[in-house]
Enzyme design. Structure first.
Site, mmCIF file in Angstrom:
data_model
loop_
_atom_site.group_PDB
_atom_site.id
_atom_site.type_symbol
_atom_site.label_atom_id
_atom_site.label_comp_id
_atom_site.label_asym_id
_atom_site.label_seq_id
_atom_site.Cartn_x
_atom_site.Cartn_y
_atom_site.Cartn_z
ATOM 1 N N ILE A 179 0.140 -0.069 -13.779
ATOM 2 C CA ILE A 179 -0.815 -1.155 -13.499
ATOM 3 C C ILE A 179 -2.203 -0.546 -13.330
ATOM 4 O O ILE A 179 -2.342 0.661 -13.139
ATOM 5 C CB ILE A 179 -0.470 -1.932 -12.196
ATOM 6 C CG1 ILE A 179 -0.437 -0.973 -10.993
ATOM 7 C CG2 ILE A 179 0.823 -2.703 -12.335
ATOM 8 C CD1 ILE A 179 -0.410 -1.696 -9.654
ATOM 9 N N VAL A 278 -5.096 4.121 -13.865
ATOM 10 C CA VAL A 278 -3.739 3.634 -14.091
ATOM 11 C C VAL A 278 -2.762 4.215 -13.066
ATOM 12 O O VAL A 278 -2.630 5.430 -12.945
ATOM 13 C CB VAL A 278 -3.247 4.001 -15.513
ATOM 14 C CG1 VAL A 278 -1.940 3.283 -15.799
ATOM 15 C CG2 VAL A 278 -4.298 3.669 -16.557
ATOM 16 N N SER A 279 -2.084 3.324 -12.347
ATOM 17 C CA SER A 279 -1.147 3.740 -11.294
ATOM 18 C C SER A 279 0.291 3.412 -11.691
ATOM 19 O O SER A 279 0.552 2.384 -12.308
ATOM 20 C CB SER A 279 -1.503 3.005 -10.005
ATOM 21 O OG SER A 279 -0.479 3.175 -9.050
ATOM 22 N N PRO A 280 1.238 4.274 -11.289
ATOM 23 C CA PRO A 280 2.653 3.965 -11.526
ATOM 24 C C PRO A 280 3.238 3.136 -10.377
ATOM 25 O O PRO A 280 4.401 2.748 -10.434
ATOM 26 C CB PRO A 280 3.287 5.360 -11.530
ATOM 27 C CG PRO A 280 2.477 6.122 -10.529
ATOM 28 C CD PRO A 280 1.057 5.586 -10.642
ATOM 29 N N ASP A 391 -3.382 4.845 -4.348
ATOM 30 C CA ASP A 391 -2.259 5.778 -4.525
ATOM 31 C C ASP A 391 -2.258 6.833 -3.423
ATOM 32 O O ASP A 391 -1.260 7.518 -3.200
ATOM 33 C CB ASP A 391 -2.344 6.496 -5.881
ATOM 34 C CG ASP A 391 -2.022 5.569 -7.051
ATOM 35 O OD1 ASP A 391 -1.342 4.560 -6.839
ATOM 36 O OD2 ASP A 391 -2.475 5.874 -8.166
#
Ligand SMILES: *[C@@H]1O[C@H](CO)[C@@H](O)[C@H](O)[C@H]1NC(C)=O
Ligand SMILES: *[C@@H]1O[C@H](CO)[C@@H](O)[C@H](O)[C@H]1NC(C)=O
Ligand SMILES: *[C@@H]1O[C@H](CO)[C@@H](O)[C@H](O)[C@H]1NC(C)=O
Ligand SMILES: *[C@@H]1O[C@H](CO)[C@@H](O)[C@H](O)[C@H]1NC(C)=O
Length: 699
Positions: A179, A278-280, A391
């Site tokens: 996301i 962009v982060s997981p 994050d």
């Protein structure tokens, strides 16, 4: 496409054999190699979250460097993806120096690309520039050497296994693994531009598949999918290659028929791309104190960043890492298994140039249509840098989206080095927290002269990017390169790949529009609002020169301050077991019988893991009794094992080894061994070994 090759007698022989076998002639010669680059696993700070207390206390997944050499009759390129946070100029320089000792000038600045996967679970202190090493208490020679050794060894391994081969390119979409972590900044990009894309992050995974043309067997794969390797958050203390590292291990395990991590011939690199925003952690950010959503623009809860944390999709960080790894893996292997990809043909080329970023001046078209001269700034970090991200939030009272300053922090900043009026206007609207470009003591704080590089394999262009491009920055880069290729007579089928975090670390690169909002990524866009347009201009020049065979010159040489490095990292002084004990003595034995689904946990008297990094070896083995002997079924690089080190007091320490007994484990008799080294006061380092009693695994 047929090409005439005469580089080696062996190759000619293989070419004849493959021709006789009725196969098409190989277009390329390809070598793949993997080597252990695990850094010191204890008492060195991790690189990524800049959290002073996130020190290593053991190992979950080993770090590996994976190298791919591709050559035609004229040229070669090397692409290395390493399970490290990023690459520094010093690391690359040392790698090239060591390669030149073995191979002369075959491998050089022009043709070697080294990329970090951006795991936040690896030890730091290897970048040299002060700001990046500061949370690690300065330069870590141990980390630096571990990474350089591993990268050099991976290239050597690839060099020694070059075979004629073919390359196929394919792509696939992964919708459920990433996301955008700064969506409000993304929205500042023009509507018309955003309308060209379905998502606010790039969901495409691009993959190059390498196949031997002798027997069509797969030899390796590299893919690029933009996502931060931050499934393991800043509470983790075990060295880990995170989501993409685990995906690599699983892909290799599948193709190498169960070989232990790092031990097979087939090599799978999951490399970084335009992952800046962009982060997981796809459940997104929420306030961990109240369960409420965070403030959208500042990512705070009741004004504080430290409670606004993103997580998911799993129950904890290990579970999330595993889920994200498997989602990326399953798409990558499905793409690999279909033959739905295009063969890559055409010449190999590469170009490289150093650029002095603050000295760049370019023409840039503003939104109102006027074309203006804009320039790069001396590096500086904005206030929001200290807020961290969802994050891994920062420790002080900073918020993302800060465009104003504060007297107290300005005082601290000016004490270190005041920015000039020119810096302030150049970086505007970024409020400067650290005028890193003005900080020269004890040596450079952030790079100014940086490597830029482009490589081509036929119609595939690899842009080696010097940092973390956001989604839209990456898209603009792809567009500019593709347009440039077309303008210079290239093919419509040209595919541009963005390789992230290559050769140097210059933090983030946002678009000028995203920059206005000063979220973390913008605050960390160090050369000011026009950092991206300057890069677009440079990569256009590189691409043009590459296609037209022009020499752009090598550019200015970045300074070498490797002789001035300072470190406050305490060395290992001494290991002493508790009174009456010996190194390797088992303090906690396994239960006699273990059921599938349980975790075995054992403890040994230990030395310091930094006494020996055990490259290509292991701190532990899980062994199964087979006849008279014992067969190793797991090492410290396996997901199912965890190796945790703990200082009990003064010079005594112990390790705990956990082994998760999954349903893949066969019933039988097992034992666990620990391998370590102890240091005596007068310098000697001696190996020791400890072994548990045998135990049974029952189904
Ligand atoms: C890290 O993840 C754990 C779950 O494994 C969670 O409990 C914790 O709040 C997270 N912390 C931070 C600072 O992200
Ligand atoms: C793909 O090609 C290989 C080698 O030619 C072949 O063995 C394999 O069966 C093919 N796979 C599919 C899914 O068609
Ligand atoms: C366009 O914008 C720039 C920068 O904001 C400004 O300096 C310039 O005067 C503007 N030009 C016109 C024609 O409005
Ligand atoms: C580490 O050792 C200390 C001292 O014996 C002990 O208090 C602590 O619980 C241990 N920590 C772990 C994680 O085992």
């Amino acid at each position: 496409m047929m090409a005439v090759r005469k580089s080696s007698a062996l190759f000619s022989l293989l070419a004849i054999i493959s021709a006789l076998a009725g196969l098409a002639n190989a277009d390329y010669e390809i070598g793949v190699g993997i080597a252990d680059c695990t850094g010191p696993t204890a008492e060195i700070n991790f690189m990524g979250y800049a959290k002073g207390t996130q020190k290593g206390q053991g190992l979950h997944l080993r770090q590996f460097a994976r190298a791919f050499i591709i050559q035609d009759s004229e040229n070669r390129i090397v692409f290395v993806t390493a399970d490290v946070g990023m690459i520094g100029i010093g690391v690359r320089r040392e790698v090239l120096k060591r390669l030149s000792e073995n191979y002369g000038d075959i491998y050089n600045e022009q043709n070697v690309i080294i990329s970090g996967t951006h795991t936040h679970g690896g030890p730091g202190g290897f970048l040299m520039d002060v700001i990046f090493d500061i949370t690690c208490l300065g330069f870590s020679r141990e980390t630096f050497n571990a990474y350089v050794d591993g990268i050099v060894n991976s290239i050597k391994a690839a060099h020694e296994h070059i075979v004629p081969g073919k390359i196929f390119i394919g792509s696939t979409q992964i919708l459920d693994a990433s996301i955008n972590r700064s969506p409000s900044a993304y929205l500042l990009n023009p509507q018309s531009e955003r309308d060209e894309y379905e998502h606010d992050v790039d969901k495409e995974l691009v993959q190059l598949k390498f196949v031997s043309s002798v027997d069509n067997s797969p030899i390796g794969v590299i893919n690029w999918f933009p996502v931060h390797a931050t499934s393991m958050n800043n509470t983790n203390h075990l060295v880990s290659s995170d989501n993409v590292g685990y995906a690599s291990i699983l892909f290799e395990k599948k193709l190498n028929k169960g070989a232990l991590p790092g031990k097979g011939k087939f090599v799978a690199g999951f490399a970084s791309s335009n992952l800046g925003d962009v982060s997981p952690n796809i459940k997104g950010a929420k306030c961990i104190n109240t369960g409420e959503p965070c403030d959208r623009d500042s990512s705070t809860c009741g004004g504080e960043a430290k409670y606004c944390i993103a997580s998911g999709p799993g129950e904890d960080i290990f579970d999330s890492t595993k889920i994200i790894a498997n989602r990326i893996l399953s798409k990558a292997t499905a793409l690999f298994d279909t033959n739905d990809s295009t063969e890559v043909t055409g010449p190999i080329r590469s170009i490289h140039q150093y650029v002095d970023m603050p000295k760049q001046e370019i023409e840039y078209q503003m939104h109102n249509g006027t074309v203006q001269k804009v320039r790069g700034c001396k590096p500086a970090m904005g206030y929001s840098f200290a807020a961290g991200t969802t994050d891994g939030p920062g420790e002080f009272d900073f918020k993302q989206g800060t465009t104003t300053t504060n007297e107290f922090w300005n005082f601290v900043r000016d004490f270190l080095a005041p920015p000039t009026d020119e810096d302030i206007s150049c970086q505007s609207p970024k409020p400067i927290l650290l005028a890193t470009g003005r900080m020269i003591k004890p040596y450079q704080w952030q790079p100014e002269i940086i490597p830029t590089q482009v490589a081509m394999i036929g119609d595939v262009v690899i842009a080696a990017l010097p940092g973390e491009f956001t989604t839209m920055s990456g898209r603009r880069m792809k567009k500019v390169i593709k347009e440039t290729v077309l303008e210079n007579g290239g093919s419509e089928d040209t595919k541009v790949i963005l390789a992230g975090l290559c050769n140097v670390y210059t933090d983030y690169i946002t678009t000028p529009e995203e920059y206005q909002m000063q979220r973390y990524e913008a605050a960390s866009t160090i050369y000011g609002p026009y950092t991206l347009p300057i890069h677009l201009n440079q990569y256009k020049l590189l691409t043009e020169a590459l296609l037209n065979d022009q020499d752009l010159g090598s550019g200015p040489n970045p300074p070498d301050f490797s002789k001035k490095l300072i470190s406050f990292i305490p060395p290992v002084i001494l290991d002493l077991p508790d009174y009456s004990r010996a190194f390797g003595e088992c303090l906690e034995e396994p239960n006699e019988e273990i059921n599938v689904g349980e975790t075995v946990s054992v403890k040994f008297v230990s030395g310091h893991p930094r006494n020996n990094l055990m490259h290509d070896k292991t701190y532990l083995t899980v062994e199964r009794q087979e006849g008279e002997g014992w067969n190793v079924v797991a090492t410290d690089g396996c997901w199912e094992t965890k190796f945790s080190w703990n200082r009990t007091y003064f010079a005594s320490s112990e390790v705990t080894i956990d082994w998760e007994v999954t349903d893949e484990v066969k019933a039988g008799t097992y034992r666990i061994q620990h391998f370590g080294h102890s240091k005596s006061l007068f310098g000697g380092i001696k190996p020791y070994r400890g072994t548990t009693r045998p135990f049974k695994v029952v189904h």
